[in-house]
Design a protein around this motif. Sequence first.
Motif, PDB file in Angstrom:
ATOM      1  N   GLY A  48       0.810  -1.199   0.000  1.00  0.00           N
ATOM      2  CA  GLY A  48       0.000   0.000   0.000  1.00  0.00           C
ATOM      3  C   GLY A  48       0.849   1.257   0.000  1.00  0.00           C
ATOM      4  N   GLY A  49       0.476   2.224  -0.832  1.00  0.00           N
ATOM      5  CA  GLY A  49       1.187   3.493  -0.865  1.00  0.00           C
ATOM      6  C   GLY A  49       2.453   3.504  -1.686  1.00  0.00           C
ATOM      7  N   CYS A  50       2.673   2.461  -2.505  1.00  0.00           N
ATOM      8  CA  CYS A  50       3.909   2.409  -3.290  1.00  0.00           C
ATOM      9  C   CYS A  50       3.803   3.189  -4.603  1.00  0.00           C
ATOM     10  CB  CYS A  50       4.311   0.961  -3.559  1.00  0.00           C
ATOM     11  SG  CYS A  50       3.211   0.075  -4.672  1.00  0.00           S
ATOM     12  N   GLY A  51       2.658   3.790  -4.871  1.00  0.00           N
ATOM     13  CA  GLY A  51       2.529   4.641  -6.048  1.00  0.00           C
ATOM     14  C   GLY A  51       1.969   3.963  -7.274  1.00  0.00           C
ATOM     15  N   SER A  52       1.319   2.828  -7.095  1.00  0.00           N
ATOM     16  CA  SER A  52       0.782   2.092  -8.237  1.00  0.00           C
ATOM     17  C   SER A  52      -0.245   2.911  -9.007  1.00  0.00           C
ATOM     18  CB  SER A  52       0.155   0.775  -7.759  1.00  0.00           C
ATOM     19  OG  SER A  52      -0.472   0.092  -8.813  1.00  0.00           O
ATOM     20  N   SER A  53      -1.101   3.633  -8.293  1.00  0.00           N
ATOM     21  CA  SER A  53      -2.138   4.420  -8.968  1.00  0.00           C
ATOM     22  C   SER A  53      -1.527   5.528  -9.809  1.00  0.00           C
ATOM     23  CB  SER A  53      -3.103   5.013  -7.945  1.00  0.00           C
ATOM     24  OG  SER A  53      -3.851   4.004  -7.298  1.00  0.00           O
ATOM     25  N   THR A  54      -0.560   6.229  -9.252  1.00  0.00           N
ATOM     26  CA  THR A  54       0.097   7.310  -9.997  1.00  0.00           C
ATOM     27  C   THR A  54       0.729   6.776 -11.274  1.00  0.00           C
ATOM     28  OG1 THR A  54       0.536   8.557  -7.980  1.00  0.00           O
ATOM     29  CG2 THR A  54       1.913   9.053  -9.893  1.00  0.00           C
ATOM     30  N   ILE A  55       1.380   5.634 -11.180  1.00  0.00           N
ATOM     31  CA  ILE A  55       2.019   5.046 -12.354  1.00  0.00           C
ATOM     32  C   ILE A  55       0.975   4.574 -13.354  1.00  0.00           C
ATOM     33  CG2 ILE A  55       3.447   3.105 -13.121  1.00  0.00           C
ATOM     34  CD1 ILE A  55       5.021   3.443 -10.497  1.00  0.00           C
ATOM     35  N   ALA A  56      -0.122   4.008 -12.880  1.00  0.00           N
ATOM     36  CA  ALA A  56      -1.194   3.579 -13.783  1.00  0.00           C
ATOM     37  C   ALA A  56      -1.760   4.760 -14.560  1.00  0.00           C
ATOM     38  CB  ALA A  56      -2.301   2.886 -12.983  1.00  0.00           C
ATOM     39  N   HIS A  57      -2.020   5.855 -13.871  1.00  0.00           N
ATOM     40  CA  HIS A  57      -2.646   7.015 -14.512  1.00  0.00           C
ATOM     41  C   HIS A  57      -1.700   7.660 -15.524  1.00  0.00           C
ATOM     42  CE1 HIS A  57      -5.001   7.314 -10.463  1.00  0.00           C
ATOM     43  NE2 HIS A  57      -5.346   6.265 -11.184  1.00  0.00           N
ATOM     44  N   ASN A  58      -0.437   7.824 -15.154  1.00  0.00           N
ATOM     45  CA  ASN A  58       0.522   8.429 -16.074  1.00  0.00           C
ATOM     46  C   ASN A  58       0.802   7.529 -17.270  1.00  0.00           C
ATOM     47  OD1 ASN A  58       1.996  11.129 -15.111  1.00  0.00           O
ATOM     48  ND2 ASN A  58       1.397   9.961 -13.285  1.00  0.00           N
ATOM     49  N   SER A  59       0.828   6.230 -17.059  1.00  0.00           N
ATOM     50  CA  SER A  59       1.047   5.299 -18.172  1.00  0.00           C
ATOM     51  C   SER A  59      -0.129   5.320 -19.128  1.00  0.00           C
ATOM     52  CB  SER A  59       1.275   3.883 -17.642  1.00  0.00           C
ATOM     53  OG  SER A  59       2.428   3.817 -16.816  1.00  0.00           O
ATOM     54  N   ALA A  60      -1.341   5.381 -18.581  1.00  0.00           N
ATOM     55  CA  ALA A  60      -2.529   5.458 -19.430  1.00  0.00           C
ATOM     56  C   ALA A  60      -2.527   6.735 -20.255  1.00  0.00           C
ATOM     57  CB  ALA A  60      -3.789   5.375 -18.568  1.00  0.00           C
ATOM     58  N   TRP A  61      -2.166   7.847 -19.628  1.00  0.00           N
ATOM     59  CA  TRP A  61      -2.094   9.114 -20.353  1.00  0.00           C
ATOM     60  C   TRP A  61      -1.062   9.033 -21.470  1.00  0.00           C
ATOM     61  CZ3 TRP A  61       1.519  12.828 -21.492  1.00  0.00           C
ATOM     62  CH2 TRP A  61       1.047  14.070 -21.914  1.00  0.00           C
ATOM     63  N   SER A  62       0.106   8.467 -21.173  1.00  0.00           N
ATOM     64  CA  SER A  62       1.156   8.328 -22.187  1.00  0.00           C
ATOM     65  C   SER A  62       0.718   7.405 -23.314  1.00  0.00           C
ATOM     66  CB  SER A  62       2.435   7.786 -21.539  1.00  0.00           C
ATOM     67  OG  SER A  62       2.955   8.689 -20.589  1.00  0.00           O
ATOM     68  N   LEU A  63      -0.014   6.359 -22.973  1.00  0.00           N
ATOM     69  CA  LEU A  63      -0.498   5.429 -23.992  1.00  0.00           C
ATOM     70  C   LEU A  63      -1.484   6.115 -24.924  1.00  0.00           C
ATOM     71  CD1 LEU A  63      -0.596   2.525 -25.086  1.00  0.00           C
ATOM     72  CD2 LEU A  63      -2.313   1.997 -23.341  1.00  0.00           C
ATOM     73  N   SER A  64      -2.397   6.881 -24.367  1.00  0.00           N
ATOM     74  CA  SER A  64      -3.391   7.573 -25.203  1.00  0.00           C
ATOM     75  C   SER A  64      -2.750   8.651 -26.058  1.00  0.00           C
ATOM     76  CB  SER A  64      -4.488   8.175 -24.322  1.00  0.00           C
ATOM     77  OG  SER A  64      -3.991   9.273 -23.567  1.00  0.00           O
ATOM     78  N   ARG A  65      -1.759   9.328 -25.511  1.00  0.00           N
ATOM     79  CA  ARG A  65      -1.111  10.409 -26.229  1.00  0.00           C
ATOM     80  C   ARG A  65      -0.118   9.881 -27.264  1.00  0.00           C
ATOM     81  NH1 ARG A  65      -0.207  15.893 -25.223  1.00  0.00           N
ATOM     82  NH2 ARG A  65      -2.240  15.727 -24.209  1.00  0.00           N
ATOM     83  N   GLY A  66       0.682   8.907 -26.878  1.00  0.00           N
ATOM     84  CA  GLY A  66       1.723   8.424 -27.774  1.00  0.00           C
ATOM     85  C   GLY A  66       1.210   7.622 -28.946  1.00  0.00           C
ATOM     86  N   PHE A  67       0.116   6.862 -28.731  1.00  0.00           N
ATOM     87  CA  PHE A  67      -0.404   5.998 -29.785  1.00  0.00           C
ATOM     88  C   PHE A  67      -1.691   6.522 -30.402  1.00  0.00           C
ATOM     89  CE2 PHE A  67       2.315   3.148 -27.371  1.00  0.00           C
ATOM     90  CZ  PHE A  67       2.987   2.494 -28.376  1.00  0.00           C
ATOM     91  N   GLN A  68      -2.174   7.678 -29.895  1.00  0.00           N
ATOM     92  CA  GLN A  68      -3.432   8.241 -30.409  1.00  0.00           C
ATOM     93  C   GLN A  68      -4.513   7.164 -30.425  1.00  0.00           C
ATOM     94  OE1 GLN A  68      -3.651  11.818 -31.578  1.00  0.00           O
ATOM     95  NE2 GLN A  68      -2.006  11.560 -30.096  1.00  0.00           N
ATOM     96  N   SER A  69      -4.556   6.384 -29.362  1.00  0.00           N
ATOM     97  CA  SER A  69      -5.479   5.259 -29.256  1.00  0.00           C
ATOM     98  C   SER A  69      -6.378   5.461 -28.042  1.00  0.00           C
ATOM     99  CB  SER A  69      -4.697   3.950 -29.123  1.00  0.00           C
ATOM    100  OG  SER A  69      -5.559   2.839 -29.021  1.00  0.00           O
TER     101      SER A  69
END
Length: 434
Positions: free
Chosen positions: A179-200
């Motif tokens: 708990g508290g290791c930052g999984s949510s922050t990494i999930a959200h930033n990765s999702a944003w990068s995925l949507s932006r980088g692949f226009q998907s």
Amino acid sequence: MSANPDLKELSGYLDPATEFVENQTGTNDALRIGNIPRITVHGFCLTETTMRIAEAAMEDRRMTKAHLKLDMGGIPSAIDTFQQAPTPNLIIVEISGAQEDFLQNLDHLAEYCDAGTKVIVIGDVNDVTLYRDLIARGVSEYLITPVTVFQLIGAIGNLYGDPEAEPLGRTIAFFGAKGGCGSSTIAHNSAWSLSRGFQSEVVVTDLDLPFGTAGLDFNQDPLQGVYEAVSSPDRLDETYLDRILSKCSEHLSLLAAPATLERTYDHGEKSFELLLETMKASMPHVVLDVPHVWNSWIKHTLLNVDEIVLVAEPDLANLRNAKNVVDTLKQLRPNDSPPVLVMNRVNVPKRPEIKPDEFAGALGLSVQSAIPFDPQLFGTAANNGQMIGEMDGKHAVTRVFGELAQAVSGKVQPSAAPRSALAGLLSKLKRKAG
């Protein structure tokens, strides 16, 4: 019979898979097609007529969820584009001229196509031999000019409306070892990068119902979300899902958690199964922000996703928990790839740490990403409701999230060497006898 008979002449001899070519007639079939899911479409036309038809098709109400880009130039233009860019869900190319030339170009295009990409070819040759050559190369559909708006819509709808076809979406679960290791922050930033980088199209689903932070991180305060979806299984379909999704950016949507303690959230093992199936049917990428708890529905969710990202900090408690998670997943998913390991908050000043490579070695994994400790950067982003890439697109951490998104996307790096043959990468045409 001529050496190159057209399809109408051979209508009595064609197998059922070819019947669609000679039946490109009215609008009734297209009118029966439901809404097209959130796919990305890139068309490459040769004639202004086909360009106008494609533009008109994309303005149709059934295509409102799809994202379209159109260019002239046919297959050569497509090759130039996808040598340096990821391929979309669907490519539409118009062909003309010598058959040998455009088949050779089609083989060249195949070298840059991802496994999930489908291809519709539009051509002016009504020839069964050509049709069979295209299908043998893995082309999903062949339409003969002049193409109508409804024929094009119907062809796209058939590709993504077949109940026997594989689901459109890929599910990626982010799970913290502690708990508290930052999984949510990494999930959200990765999702944003995925949507932006692949226009998907990407949907972030916050499964931490009482304490989820996705709404805060994306600066959203939706009235409905995950709880409403799982509480109304009789109403849950793509239409209902559209109503409760919150739009974060052009290609990113959020299914938020209620983040309140007004009720308890005691869900059964399969409570979230229908929700995940519905999202996979309409979204190319589904990112699951999974809370750090262990119960029947968490276990069932992790068992059935396509990819798992395990987030951990470099200390002993995280190592113990990560080892338990990896061993359990190996038993539950013996035929799947192991979790993708992300080390977070590395190099905290004066904190004794386990070296990331030693940490990963104890798990039998390798480190996909190591994210440095930077409280100023991450704290400011969280307080502003922004992603790291929105604050500083050139920051080293932004590149790390981009590489992580690439790794879990299921797509090949655009600048990589040519890829395998089209027949092995594109979905095979599946047709029922008429």
